[in-house]
Design an enzyme around this catalytic site. Sequence first.
Site, mmCIF file in Angstrom:
data_model
loop_
_atom_site.group_PDB
_atom_site.id
_atom_site.type_symbol
_atom_site.label_atom_id
_atom_site.label_comp_id
_atom_site.label_asym_id
_atom_site.label_seq_id
_atom_site.Cartn_x
_atom_site.Cartn_y
_atom_site.Cartn_z
ATOM 1 N N GLN A 187 2.997 8.325 -5.250
ATOM 2 C CA GLN A 187 4.063 7.662 -4.215
ATOM 3 C C GLN A 187 4.355 6.191 -5.375
ATOM 4 O OE1 GLN A 187 2.208 7.180 -0.565
ATOM 5 N NE2 GLN A 187 3.196 8.749 0.114
ATOM 6 N N ARG A 236 1.196 -1.468 0.228
ATOM 7 C CA ARG A 236 -0.262 -0.207 0.438
ATOM 8 C C ARG A 236 1.185 1.341 -0.020
ATOM 9 N NH1 ARG A 236 -1.811 4.041 3.174
ATOM 10 N NH2 ARG A 236 -0.304 3.406 5.037
ATOM 11 N N VAL A 237 0.259 2.223 -1.061
ATOM 12 C CA VAL A 237 1.025 3.807 -0.780
ATOM 13 C C VAL A 237 -0.078 4.500 -0.576
ATOM 14 C CG1 VAL A 237 2.689 2.970 -1.831
ATOM 15 C CG2 VAL A 237 0.775 3.395 -3.437
ATOM 16 N N SER A 238 -0.377 6.005 0.284
ATOM 17 C CA SER A 238 -1.239 7.032 0.372
ATOM 18 C C SER A 238 -1.635 7.352 -0.706
ATOM 19 C CB SER A 238 -0.918 8.144 1.281
ATOM 20 O OG SER A 238 -0.394 6.591 2.707
ATOM 21 N N THR A 239 -0.941 7.344 -1.903
ATOM 22 C CA THR A 239 -0.895 8.265 -3.341
ATOM 23 C C THR A 239 -1.468 7.629 -4.445
ATOM 24 O OG1 THR A 239 0.642 10.136 -3.558
ATOM 25 C CG2 THR A 239 -0.563 10.442 -1.831
#
Length: 182
Positions: free
Chosen positions: A13, A7-10
Site C-alpha cells: 500500500q 500508517r498503511v496495513s501492508t
Amino acid sequence: MKIGYVRVSTQEQSTLRQEVMMQELGVDEIYMDRASGKNTDRPELKRMMEYVRQGDTVIVESISRFARNTRDLLELVERLGEKHVEFVSKKEAIDTTTPTSKFMLTVFGAVAELEREYILQRQREGIALARARGKYRGRKPIECPELERIASRWRAGEISAREAMRRLNMSPSTFYRRVKEI
C-alpha cells in the site's frame, strides 16, 4: 512541534496520500508504519509515543490510521494527554482540546473497531465460500525431506526436540504437528 503519524496495513500500500497531507499541514516530523492497526505493537508508533513532548501535536489522517479498536485509541490518546500533547485527526475533524471532541473520538474509535470487525467477518466468509467451492485449500505445507529421518532420531532419543526443530528450521507447533502426521 507538529508530529505526523502515517500508517498503511501492508508493504504494497502507498503512503503518498497521507504524506502529501502531512506536508500540506506543515508537519515537522513524520513517523510511518507499514503494519496492521489491530494493536499498538508498531515500531514507529512506539518511537513517536516516546518522542513527543509537552506542547506537541500529533496529527493523523484518520482515526483508523492511528488505532483500529476503541480501547487502544483511548489508551494512546490518554498517554498523549498525560504528556500534554494534543491529538488531531483530520478526516474526522477532531482535536482533543475540547470535551465534545473527546466524546466524538470515542464514537469514531468504536466505528473504526466495528469496521475492522466487518472486514475480518467478510474475509472469513470469503474463505469459507472459496473452500466450499474447492478454490481455497490454505497454505501448501512446506516440503521437508529430512523430517522422517530426524523425527526417528528424536523418537529414539538420539537428539533433543529442540535440536530436531533447529535442524528442520521449524517452530515447536509445526514440528509436533508434522511429527504426529508421519
